[in-house]
Design a protein around this motif. Structure first.
Motif, PDB file in Angstrom:
ATOM      1  N   ASP A 278      61.500 -36.590 -16.214  1.00 44.94           N
ATOM      2  CA  ASP A 278      60.470 -36.334 -15.190  1.00 44.94           C
ATOM      3  C   ASP A 278      59.216 -37.154 -15.485  1.00 44.94           C
ATOM      4  O   ASP A 278      58.589 -37.712 -14.580  1.00 44.94           O
ATOM      5  CB  ASP A 278      60.104 -34.848 -15.134  1.00 44.94           C
ATOM      6  CG  ASP A 278      61.239 -34.001 -14.555  1.00 44.94           C
ATOM      7  OD1 ASP A 278      62.177 -34.582 -13.967  1.00 44.94           O
ATOM      8  OD2 ASP A 278      61.170 -32.764 -14.701  1.00 44.94           O
ATOM      9  N   PHE A 279      58.854 -37.206 -16.755  1.00 46.45           N
ATOM     10  CA  PHE A 279      57.681 -37.976 -17.176  1.00 46.45           C
ATOM     11  C   PHE A 279      57.861 -39.448 -16.816  1.00 46.45           C
ATOM     12  O   PHE A 279      56.969 -40.073 -16.230  1.00 46.45           O
ATOM     13  CB  PHE A 279      57.473 -37.810 -18.685  1.00 46.45           C
ATOM     14  CG  PHE A 279      56.390 -38.675 -19.250  1.00 46.45           C
ATOM     15  CD1 PHE A 279      55.046 -38.320 -19.108  1.00 46.45           C
ATOM     16  CD2 PHE A 279      56.691 -39.850 -19.916  1.00 46.45           C
ATOM     17  CE1 PHE A 279      54.031 -39.125 -19.630  1.00 46.45           C
ATOM     18  CE2 PHE A 279      55.686 -40.667 -20.442  1.00 46.45           C
ATOM     19  CZ  PHE A 279      54.359 -40.294 -20.287  1.00 46.45           C
ATOM     20  N   LEU A 280      59.026 -40.008 -17.155  1.00 43.74           N
ATOM     21  CA  LEU A 280      59.291 -41.417 -16.862  1.00 43.74           C
ATOM     22  C   LEU A 280      59.320 -41.674 -15.362  1.00 43.74           C
ATOM     23  O   LEU A 280      58.816 -42.699 -14.899  1.00 43.74           O
ATOM     24  CB  LEU A 280      60.609 -41.864 -17.491  1.00 43.74           C
ATOM     25  CG  LEU A 280      60.518 -42.389 -18.921  1.00 43.74           C
ATOM     26  CD1 LEU A 280      61.900 -42.699 -19.459  1.00 43.74           C
ATOM     27  CD2 LEU A 280      59.644 -43.626 -19.005  1.00 43.74           C
TER      28      LEU A 280
ATOM     29  N   GLU B  84      53.851 -54.200 -15.543  1.00 42.88           N
ATOM     30  CA  GLU B  84      53.851 -52.761 -15.820  1.00 42.88           C
ATOM     31  C   GLU B  84      55.110 -52.109 -15.237  1.00 42.88           C
ATOM     32  O   GLU B  84      55.785 -51.321 -15.909  1.00 42.88           O
ATOM     33  CB  GLU B  84      52.595 -52.126 -15.216  1.00 42.88           C
ATOM     34  CG  GLU B  84      52.499 -50.634 -15.429  1.00 42.88           C
ATOM     35  CD  GLU B  84      51.331 -49.999 -14.675  1.00 42.88           C
ATOM     36  OE1 GLU B  84      51.214 -48.766 -14.747  1.00 42.88           O
ATOM     37  OE2 GLU B  84      50.561 -50.715 -14.009  1.00 42.88           O
ATOM     38  N   LEU B  85      55.433 -52.466 -14.017  1.00 42.21           N
ATOM     39  CA  LEU B  85      56.621 -51.918 -13.352  1.00 42.21           C
ATOM     40  C   LEU B  85      57.890 -52.272 -14.134  1.00 42.21           C
ATOM     41  O   LEU B  85      58.730 -51.414 -14.396  1.00 42.21           O
ATOM     42  CB  LEU B  85      56.689 -52.455 -11.916  1.00 42.21           C
ATOM     43  CG  LEU B  85      57.795 -51.934 -11.008  1.00 42.21           C
ATOM     44  CD1 LEU B  85      57.748 -50.418 -10.889  1.00 42.21           C
ATOM     45  CD2 LEU B  85      57.685 -52.574  -9.627  1.00 42.21           C
ATOM     46  N   LEU B  86      58.010 -53.536 -14.544  1.00 41.26           N
ATOM     47  CA  LEU B  86      59.193 -53.965 -15.298  1.00 41.26           C
ATOM     48  C   LEU B  86      59.292 -53.248 -16.641  1.00 41.26           C
ATOM     49  O   LEU B  86      60.388 -52.930 -17.102  1.00 41.26           O
ATOM     50  CB  LEU B  86      59.166 -55.484 -15.526  1.00 41.26           C
ATOM     51  CG  LEU B  86      59.340 -56.365 -14.298  1.00 41.26           C
ATOM     52  CD1 LEU B  86      59.339 -57.829 -14.705  1.00 41.26           C
ATOM     53  CD2 LEU B  86      60.601 -56.035 -13.527  1.00 41.26           C
ATOM     54  N   THR B  87      58.154 -52.998 -17.270  1.00 41.03           N
ATOM     55  CA  THR B  87      58.133 -52.306 -18.565  1.00 41.03           C
ATOM     56  C   THR B  87      58.662 -50.884 -18.423  1.00 41.03           C
ATOM     57  O   THR B  87      59.492 -50.431 -19.227  1.00 41.03           O
ATOM     58  CB  THR B  87      56.709 -52.288 -19.149  1.00 41.03           C
ATOM     59  OG1 THR B  87      56.280 -53.643 -19.341  1.00 41.03           O
ATOM     60  CG2 THR B  87      56.658 -51.555 -20.477  1.00 41.03           C
ATOM     61  N   ILE B  88      58.217 -50.171 -17.389  1.00 39.65           N
ATOM     62  CA  ILE B  88      58.673 -48.791 -17.167  1.00 39.65           C
ATOM     63  C   ILE B  88      60.168 -48.784 -16.837  1.00 39.65           C
ATOM     64  O   ILE B  88      60.921 -47.945 -17.333  1.00 39.65           O
ATOM     65  CB  ILE B  88      57.879 -48.105 -16.034  1.00 39.65           C
ATOM     66  CG1 ILE B  88      56.373 -48.165 -16.300  1.00 39.65           C
ATOM     67  CG2 ILE B  88      58.353 -46.663 -15.842  1.00 39.65           C
ATOM     68  CD1 ILE B  88      55.848 -47.224 -17.328  1.00 39.65           C
TER      69      ILE B  88
END
Length: 104
Positions: A7-9, A55-59
């Protein structure tokens, strides 16, 4: 992997998606506050989008490593762009899909 972590991710993924889309739309993001002097710079919006995309790719990478489903938050095409990793002009131009080709 507990549900709380997934959920956090997913929440972080949604934040990163919103951040990238705000950068695409030239709306205010945290980046504006971090680097106010850059607003005058002609490359500012490019940098802003690059930061949001990274940032998007890292997540997404974290989701992959922890086996958390991430593609559900994106269209099929957006998921393909993310998997391809390269932020091209096509990604910038076609991130928002429209169904205009069916209009007669």
């Amino acid at each position: 992997m507990g549900n709380m972590s997934a959920d956090f991710l997913n929440a972080k993924l949604n934040d990163a998606k919103v951040h990238f889309e705000r950068a695409l739309d030239c709306k205010h993001t945290e980046f504006d506050d971090l680097y106010p002097y850059m607003i005058e710079h002609p490359q500012f919006f490019w940098y802003k989008r690059y930061v949001a995309w990274s940032e998007l790719l890292t997540i997404v990478k974290l989701c992959d490593e922890l086996e958390v489903e991430w593609q559900a938050q994106f269209t099929k095409k957006q998921a393909e762009y993310i998997t391809g990793r390269v932020m091209s002009s096509r990604v910038l131009d076609e991130w928002y899909e429209t169904n205009r080709e069916h209009v007669g």
